[in-house]
Design an enzyme around this catalytic site. Sequence first.
Site, PDB file in Angstrom:
ATOM      1  N   ASP A  13     -47.605  -7.571 -12.891  1.00  0.00           N
ATOM      2  CA  ASP A  13     -47.393  -7.753 -11.454  1.00  0.00           C
ATOM      3  C   ASP A  13     -48.616  -7.162 -10.747  1.00  0.00           C
ATOM      4  O   ASP A  13     -48.727  -5.946 -10.602  1.00  0.00           O
ATOM      5  CB  ASP A  13     -46.107  -7.000 -11.050  1.00  0.00           C
ATOM      6  CG  ASP A  13     -45.809  -7.139  -9.575  1.00  0.00           C
ATOM      7  OD1 ASP A  13     -46.191  -8.151  -8.979  1.00  0.00           O
ATOM      8  OD2 ASP A  13     -45.180  -6.206  -9.011  1.00  0.00           O
ATOM      9  N   GLU A  73     -47.487 -12.821 -12.023  1.00  0.00           N
ATOM     10  CA  GLU A  73     -46.831 -13.302 -10.805  1.00  0.00           C
ATOM     11  C   GLU A  73     -47.677 -14.396 -10.173  1.00  0.00           C
ATOM     12  O   GLU A  73     -48.882 -14.249 -10.022  1.00  0.00           O
ATOM     13  CB  GLU A  73     -46.621 -12.151  -9.822  1.00  0.00           C
ATOM     14  CG  GLU A  73     -45.705 -12.547  -8.683  1.00  0.00           C
ATOM     15  CD  GLU A  73     -45.328 -11.372  -7.805  1.00  0.00           C
ATOM     16  OE1 GLU A  73     -44.142 -11.067  -7.696  1.00  0.00           O
ATOM     17  OE2 GLU A  73     -46.231 -10.754  -7.229  1.00  0.00           O
ATOM     18  N   ASP A 145     -42.771  -1.619  -9.725  1.00  0.00           N
ATOM     19  CA  ASP A 145     -43.796  -2.585 -10.161  1.00  0.00           C
ATOM     20  C   ASP A 145     -43.691  -2.863 -11.661  1.00  0.00           C
ATOM     21  O   ASP A 145     -43.892  -3.993 -12.108  1.00  0.00           O
ATOM     22  CB  ASP A 145     -45.200  -2.068  -9.811  1.00  0.00           C
ATOM     23  CG  ASP A 145     -45.340  -1.828  -8.323  1.00  0.00           C
ATOM     24  OD1 ASP A 145     -44.972  -2.725  -7.545  1.00  0.00           O
ATOM     25  OD2 ASP A 145     -45.783  -0.736  -7.929  1.00  0.00           O
TER      26      ASP A 145
END
Lengths: 171, 171
Positions: A13, A73, A145
């Site tokens: 991420d 992502e 995260d």
Amino acid sequence: MTAVRKMIILGIDPSLRSTGFGVIEVKGNQTTALCHGHVKNPPTVLPSRCLVRISDAVTKLIGEHSPEAVAIEGLVYVQNTRIAFTLGQVRGVIIAAAARNDLPIYEYAPRKVKQAVTGLGGAGKTQVGNMVKAMLGLREIPQADAGDALALAICHAHNCRGVQIKPPKQI
Amino acid sequence: MTAVRKMIILGIDPSLRSTGFGVIEVKGNQTTALCHGHVKNPPTVLPSRCLVRISDAVTKLIGEHSPEAVAIEGLVYVQNTRIAFTLGQVRGVIIAAAARNDLPIYEYAPRKVKQAVTGLGGAGKTQVGNMVKAMLGLREIPQADAGDALALAICHAHNCRGVQIKPPKQI
């Protein structure tokens, strides 16, 4: 008896100051977390140096866990192009680190990731964290995260099993 | 007699399919081009692999010419955030390659670069190319992206001499 194939996936991420990462191992129906955490870059570190730190961390994770794919992502909604540039820079060094190791890289939109993990595209951070904890049998809810990164890896695992609908585009 | 300080600058104009580069040497009032060109990535190459090729090219240029600074095109106007993400990714690997070699990186807005080279912020590609050719004593007008990269390096040289107005922000 057929041998159960083992699959190791690295989820990432991206973020300049806190890039989340998570490595999972999938063996049949069993999914376990090999490692997870986040690359913390304090505000005092120059953006250019943050990129090097993120690149090094990803390279190290690949060397240590030999994943067969990286899930990152996909393009998220950002308020302005300046933020898109900054986030793009972080994505660039991550994608390059994976490509340098000849790994395929797959992008997943945040909605798809949430849906894969919680069943709801609009799920909140807490829901995602709780489900990731339950699915991987973690003792605690992972840092936000890191949790998102683990969710990305889980999403890719689902996709490989054919649970997800549309195959992602390799970048 | 004071020895004239020599300064080598690497200018880079980022783009996924054609990243321009130019290395200049400044010695007193004399500015010469040491090398210039562009990293061509055909449409058949995966974006992730393009990033590796660009990163490798920048690293090679730094190794060969030992510049003391890198000048990169600053944030440009883009039509949508998807383009900003793509361009950001290219910028990321370039910035990381420079930072990995402990080089300072400076951003210059396209208008500033054009102004530094032609005196006009709104100058066209041809004007920039012609002026770069004249200023560096090149035999031919450089390829467009290479010309923009050389212009960036010239702009940074002007800035170091105090010709430009505002010092750029190091990234």
